[in-house]
Design an enzyme around this catalytic site. Structure first.
Site, PDB file in Angstrom:
ATOM      1  N   GLU A  92      63.380 -37.537  18.419  1.00  0.00           N
ATOM      2  CA  GLU A  92      62.762 -38.659  17.692  1.00  0.00           C
ATOM      3  C   GLU A  92      62.000 -39.602  18.605  1.00  0.00           C
ATOM      4  O   GLU A  92      61.403 -40.589  18.134  1.00  0.00           O
ATOM      5  CB  GLU A  92      63.839 -39.421  16.918  1.00  0.00           C
ATOM      6  CG  GLU A  92      64.657 -40.431  17.715  1.00  0.00           C
ATOM      7  CD  GLU A  92      65.719 -39.854  18.618  1.00  0.00           C
ATOM      8  OE1 GLU A  92      66.623 -40.605  19.030  1.00  0.00           O
ATOM      9  OE2 GLU A  92      65.650 -38.643  18.931  1.00  0.00           O
ATOM     10  N   CYS A 121      71.856 -36.876  20.963  1.00  0.00           N
ATOM     11  CA  CYS A 121      72.281 -37.562  22.182  1.00  0.00           C
ATOM     12  C   CYS A 121      73.745 -38.011  22.063  1.00  0.00           C
ATOM     13  O   CYS A 121      74.650 -37.195  22.129  1.00  0.00           O
ATOM     14  CB  CYS A 121      71.342 -38.709  22.520  1.00  0.00           C
ATOM     15  SG  CYS A 121      71.579 -39.331  24.205  1.00  0.00           S
ATOM     16  N   HIS A 132      66.246 -36.216  22.825  1.00  0.00           N
ATOM     17  CA  HIS A 132      65.753 -37.136  21.796  1.00  0.00           C
ATOM     18  C   HIS A 132      64.489 -36.577  21.129  1.00  0.00           C
ATOM     19  O   HIS A 132      63.367 -36.890  21.537  1.00  0.00           O
ATOM     20  CB  HIS A 132      65.445 -38.504  22.413  1.00  0.00           C
ATOM     21  CG  HIS A 132      66.649 -39.331  22.689  1.00  0.00           C
ATOM     22  ND1 HIS A 132      67.345 -40.000  21.696  1.00  0.00           N
ATOM     23  CD2 HIS A 132      67.309 -39.580  23.845  1.00  0.00           C
ATOM     24  CE1 HIS A 132      68.365 -40.634  22.230  1.00  0.00           C
ATOM     25  NE2 HIS A 132      68.377 -40.398  23.533  1.00  0.00           N
TER      26      HIS A 132
END
Length: 250
Positions: free
Chosen positions: A223, A121, A221
């Site tokens: 994660e 990001c 993202h």
């Protein structure tokens, strides 16, 4: 902390350790960064988590001196002065100029050392800015993030098309993947040596790779809690492959 079993050393860089004016956002970002660090440790990395705003340029470069790879995580917009942009753009929030300067110098350090680097990001955008690229300062939110909702609902799911010839396509085994994003800025003019290898539904760049160096950036993202299972591990394993190749050469 899981004991390292590979000998690979990773520095994972966030913007700041504490956002006193945005506790909800800080908590949400912290959850994702800690999840990424835990996943890296589970896959055998010796992880050092550091905050760019708190240690500055010299401290961050010192932290990266003896590592084998770098991950730059998400966070706030980069201050426009670092890419000749203008203040006062739509959606502008708080900036962390010390973190911006430190992370930009870290990317340049990785380039000179040939260190494998993954940007997520904001980290993806930092890579581009560090190499002389620019950002679109605001894009239509549709399909990129949710607005006017609590921060935990900001992420949206959308498809990304990957270039057939890209390393990311090889890693994921498909030229179309589904990702979770929450951003209002995107890479515009590409930095030196970079190429676009992933695009959102509206054509905006969602992934970049360096033509010659082990540098990858993704706008999404992996994660995030609701990200597709295994997506973060794919990227970390790819980083490990690049690291092992360099360690063998050394």
């Amino acid at each position: 902390m899981i004991e390292n079993s590979t000998g690979r050393r990773l520095v994972m860089v966030e913007v700041t350790e504490q956002r006193e004016n945005s506790p909800a956002y800080d908590a949400y970002v912290r959850t994702m960064i800690d999840r990424a660090a835990a996943e890296a440790r589970d896959s055998g990395w010796d992880v050092n988590q550091v905050s760019a705003a708190d240690i500055g340029v010299d401290g961050l470069l010192q932290a990266a001196r003896d590592v084998d790879a770098v991950v730059i995580m998400g966070g706030e917009d980069i201050d426009p002065r670092f890419y000749d942009g203008e203040r006062g753009y739509e959606g502008e929030g708080e900036h962390f100029e010390v973190a911006d300067a430190a992370q930009i110098e870290l990317v340049r350090f990785a380039v000179t050392r040939g260190l494998p680097l993954l940007g997520i990001c904001r980290g993806h955008q930092v890579i581009n800015v560090a190499l002389g690229g620019t950002l679109l300062q605001h894009v239509d939110d549709a399909g990129h993030r949710n607005v006017d909702l609590p921060v935990e609902y900001a992420l949206v799911e959308h498809p990304v098309r990957l270039a057939v010839s890209s390393t990311l396509r090889d890693r994921f085994g498909s030229d179309h993947i589904v990702v979770q994003s929450a951003h209002h800025q995107v890479v515009d003019r590409l930095g030196l040596g970079l190429q676009a290898v992933g695009w959102a539904h509206d054509g905006h760049i969602e992934a970049i790779e360096h033509r010659d160096l082990p540098i990858t950036g993704v706008q999404w993202h992996p994660e995030a809690l609701l990200a597709p299972a295994g997506q973060l591990r794919v990227l970390l394993d790819g980083l490990a492959v690049q690291t092992d190749a360099l360690l063998e050469i050394a």
